[in-house]
Motif scaffolding. Structure first.
Motif, PDB file in Angstrom:
ATOM      1  N   HIS A 129      11.620 104.795 108.935  1.00  0.00           N
ATOM      2  CA  HIS A 129      11.997 103.684 109.611  1.00  0.00           C
ATOM      3  C   HIS A 129      11.788 102.053 109.809  1.00  0.00           C
ATOM      4  O   HIS A 129      10.188 102.617 109.062  1.00  0.00           O
ATOM      5  CB  HIS A 129      13.088 103.463 111.547  1.00  0.00           C
ATOM      6  CG  HIS A 129      13.616 104.079 111.130  1.00  0.00           C
ATOM      7  ND1 HIS A 129      15.336 103.619 111.727  1.00  0.00           N
ATOM      8  CD2 HIS A 129      13.839 105.403 111.768  1.00  0.00           C
ATOM      9  CE1 HIS A 129      16.112 104.420 111.441  1.00  0.00           C
ATOM     10  NE2 HIS A 129      15.668 105.872 111.600  1.00  0.00           N
ATOM     11  N   SER A 135       5.656 102.193 114.639  1.00  0.00           N
ATOM     12  CA  SER A 135       6.567 102.431 115.805  1.00  0.00           C
ATOM     13  C   SER A 135       6.683 104.253 115.510  1.00  0.00           C
ATOM     14  O   SER A 135       6.491 105.601 116.092  1.00  0.00           O
ATOM     15  CB  SER A 135       7.970 102.716 115.362  1.00  0.00           C
ATOM     16  OG  SER A 135       8.509 102.896 114.322  1.00  0.00           O
ATOM     17  N   ASP A 137       8.363 106.059 113.327  1.00  0.00           N
ATOM     18  CA  ASP A 137       9.889 107.021 113.752  1.00  0.00           C
ATOM     19  C   ASP A 137       9.803 107.420 112.272  1.00  0.00           C
ATOM     20  O   ASP A 137      10.319 106.504 111.133  1.00  0.00           O
ATOM     21  CB  ASP A 137      10.796 105.665 113.808  1.00  0.00           C
ATOM     22  CG  ASP A 137      12.473 105.971 114.374  1.00  0.00           C
ATOM     23  OD1 ASP A 137      12.777 107.180 113.748  1.00  0.00           O
ATOM     24  OD2 ASP A 137      12.714 105.243 114.737  1.00  0.00           O
ATOM     25  N   ASN A 248      19.327  95.059 112.475  1.00  0.00           N
ATOM     26  CA  ASN A 248      17.663  95.110 112.629  1.00  0.00           C
ATOM     27  C   ASN A 248      16.655  94.300 113.684  1.00  0.00           C
ATOM     28  O   ASN A 248      16.380  94.916 114.417  1.00  0.00           O
ATOM     29  CB  ASN A 248      16.699  95.245 111.412  1.00  0.00           C
ATOM     30  CG  ASN A 248      16.812  96.771 111.785  1.00  0.00           C
ATOM     31  OD1 ASN A 248      16.581  97.858 111.185  1.00  0.00           O
ATOM     32  ND2 ASN A 248      17.391  96.455 110.045  1.00  0.00           N
ATOM     33  N   ALA A 251      19.248  95.289 116.824  1.00  0.00           N
ATOM     34  CA  ALA A 251      18.541  95.969 118.016  1.00  0.00           C
ATOM     35  C   ALA A 251      17.110  96.000 118.205  1.00  0.00           C
ATOM     36  O   ALA A 251      16.934  96.675 119.479  1.00  0.00           O
ATOM     37  CB  ALA A 251      18.316  97.271 116.582  1.00  0.00           C
ATOM     38  N   ALA A 252      16.502  94.769 117.760  1.00  0.00           N
ATOM     39  CA  ALA A 252      14.866  94.964 118.404  1.00  0.00           C
ATOM     40  C   ALA A 252      15.109  94.257 119.855  1.00  0.00           C
ATOM     41  O   ALA A 252      14.264  94.337 120.874  1.00  0.00           O
ATOM     42  CB  ALA A 252      13.644  94.470 117.305  1.00  0.00           C
ATOM     43  N   GLY A 255      15.989  96.187 122.395  1.00  0.00           N
ATOM     44  CA  GLY A 255      15.666  96.999 122.330  1.00  0.00           C
ATOM     45  C   GLY A 255      15.343  98.321 122.477  1.00  0.00           C
ATOM     46  O   GLY A 255      14.952  99.624 122.536  1.00  0.00           O
ATOM     47  N   SER A 257      15.672 101.646 120.024  1.00  0.00           N
ATOM     48  CA  SER A 257      14.464 102.943 119.188  1.00  0.00           C
ATOM     49  C   SER A 257      15.451 104.424 119.474  1.00  0.00           C
ATOM     50  O   SER A 257      15.993 104.508 119.625  1.00  0.00           O
ATOM     51  CB  SER A 257      13.587 102.584 120.235  1.00  0.00           C
ATOM     52  OG  SER A 257      13.081 103.137 120.841  1.00  0.00           O
ATOM     53  N   GLY A 258      14.714 105.242 118.363  1.00  0.00           N
ATOM     54  CA  GLY A 258      14.428 106.026 118.616  1.00  0.00           C
ATOM     55  C   GLY A 258      16.437 107.154 117.772  1.00  0.00           C
ATOM     56  O   GLY A 258      16.774 106.411 117.031  1.00  0.00           O
ATOM     57  N   LEU A 261      18.452 104.545 117.803  1.00  0.00           N
ATOM     58  CA  LEU A 261      18.810 102.938 116.306  1.00  0.00           C
ATOM     59  C   LEU A 261      20.131 103.167 115.325  1.00  0.00           C
ATOM     60  O   LEU A 261      20.538 102.320 115.180  1.00  0.00           O
ATOM     61  CB  LEU A 261      17.264 103.777 116.202  1.00  0.00           C
ATOM     62  CG  LEU A 261      17.486 102.382 114.850  1.00  0.00           C
ATOM     63  CD1 LEU A 261      17.236 100.564 115.852  1.00  0.00           C
ATOM     64  CD2 LEU A 261      15.531 101.982 114.282  1.00  0.00           C
ATOM     65  N   THR A 262      19.893 105.030 114.818  1.00  0.00           N
ATOM     66  CA  THR A 262      20.751 104.740 113.854  1.00  0.00           C
ATOM     67  C   THR A 262      22.022 104.555 114.028  1.00  0.00           C
ATOM     68  O   THR A 262      22.583 103.591 113.001  1.00  0.00           O
ATOM     69  CB  THR A 262      20.510 106.420 112.569  1.00  0.00           C
ATOM     70  OG1 THR A 262      19.552 105.854 111.975  1.00  0.00           O
ATOM     71  CG2 THR A 262      21.511 106.565 112.189  1.00  0.00           C
TER      72      THR A 262
END
Length: 303
Positions: A129, A135, A137, A248, A251-252, A255, A257-258, A261-262
């Motif tokens: 990612h 991260s 990730d 993106n 998403a940031a 918050g 993630s993990g 996120l996808t």
């Protein structure tokens, strides 16, 4: 209680020596909305059959790992709520707790290998990612490709990822990344990622032979076949790039993630492209199923 169940259609295909193509189930439960997800799943299975192989959609249902789903099971899964998204780390836990879960690329590869299925068609693999340098990730899909002997046909890595870093990790892990019919690496919705593919093959037979040769050499892991989306269905990279940047950034800001996120990014891109990304997604999955079926049939002919 058996931990793995092969459907009657898969048992028949194995007995007859026919090609079998593994299919993931996360794309059904987490990748597309109802009822498009069921329509897509049926289309993908039909495409595999049209090209001479048997589809094996894989999922965990009430703790049992199913390789091959009936149409009734497929429809039930497509409408199910709170389905776990399973990778290598949580597959066993889901089964031990007798829950229902959909398999990602990594978990599908594990199940396919247990059932002696060597070819798997998906949309796109996970990878590194953006921002992974802080991260960390990185999808388990990459390590699965390095250790489980299944050839994966995908339209490259998902375009939302850091593609140069994903390619670098695959190279480090010794995974063959083979572009089908072109020198450029495809990028999911786009035919070109702006990266040259390390390897190129132009026929299903070449890919089947390379898979067999890896086994003969005792090399662990599989192959990644990067199959470009059909030209008429693609969203060009220059059109998609600002959309991905916006998704993106959103998403940031929220918050996210993990594992969340996808799915969030795919949904946000669907919204920003007014549904065009979903049409492209369906086209590339069908295209990958077609090629995977051709490879599976060639593998049955090799001695």
């Amino acid at each position: 209680m058996s931990i793995i169940t092969l459907s009657p259609a898969i048992l028949d295909a194995q007995a007859d020596g026919r090609g079998i193509v593994a299919l993931e189930s996360t794309i059904i439960t987490h990748g597309m909305p109802w009822p498009q997800n069921l329509e897509m799943a049926r289309q993908v299975e039909a495409t595999v059959r049209e090209h001479g192989a048997e589809p094996a959609t894989i999922a965990v249902l009430d703790g049992t790992l199913h390789v091959g789903l009936t149409d009734a099971q497929l429809e039930k899964l497509a409408q199910a709520k709170h389905v776990a998204k399973l990778s290598r780390a949580d597959l066993a836990v889901c089964m031990a707790e007798r829950r229902t879960g959909a398999t990602t690329v990594a978990a599908t590869m594990i199940a396919a290998n247990l059932a002696s299925i060597r070819i798997f068609a998906t949309g796109g693999i996970g990878g590194v990612h953006r921002g992974a340098e802080s991260s960390f990730d990185i999808s388990a899909d990459l390590h699965e490709l390095a250790q489980t002997p299944v050839t994966v046909v995908a339209a490259g890595a998902k375009a939302i990822l850091d593609l140069p870093k994903t390619l670098e990790v695959l190279e480090t892990l010794g995974v063959p990344v083979i572009a089908y019919g072109q020198d450029q690496l495809p990028a999911f919705w786009s035919r070109e990622a702006g990266l040259r593919a390390p390897l190129r093959m132009d026929t299903p037979e070449q890919i089947a032979r390379a898979h067999r040769m890896r086994a003969a050499l005792g090399l662990p892991g599989g192959q990644l076949i990067a199959n470009p989306i059909p030209a008429e269905a693609e969203i060009p990279r220059d059109v998609l790039a600002p959309v991905i940047e916006q998704a993106n950034a959103d998403a940031a800001r929220h918050g996210i993630s993990g594992k969340a996120l996808t799915p969030y990014l795919l949904q946000r891109i669907f919204e920003l492209t007014q549904g065009r990304s979903l049409d492209a997604n369906i086209a590339l999955v069908l295209n990958n199923a077609r090629l995977a079926a051709q490879i599976a049939c060639r593998m049955t002919l090799l001695t």
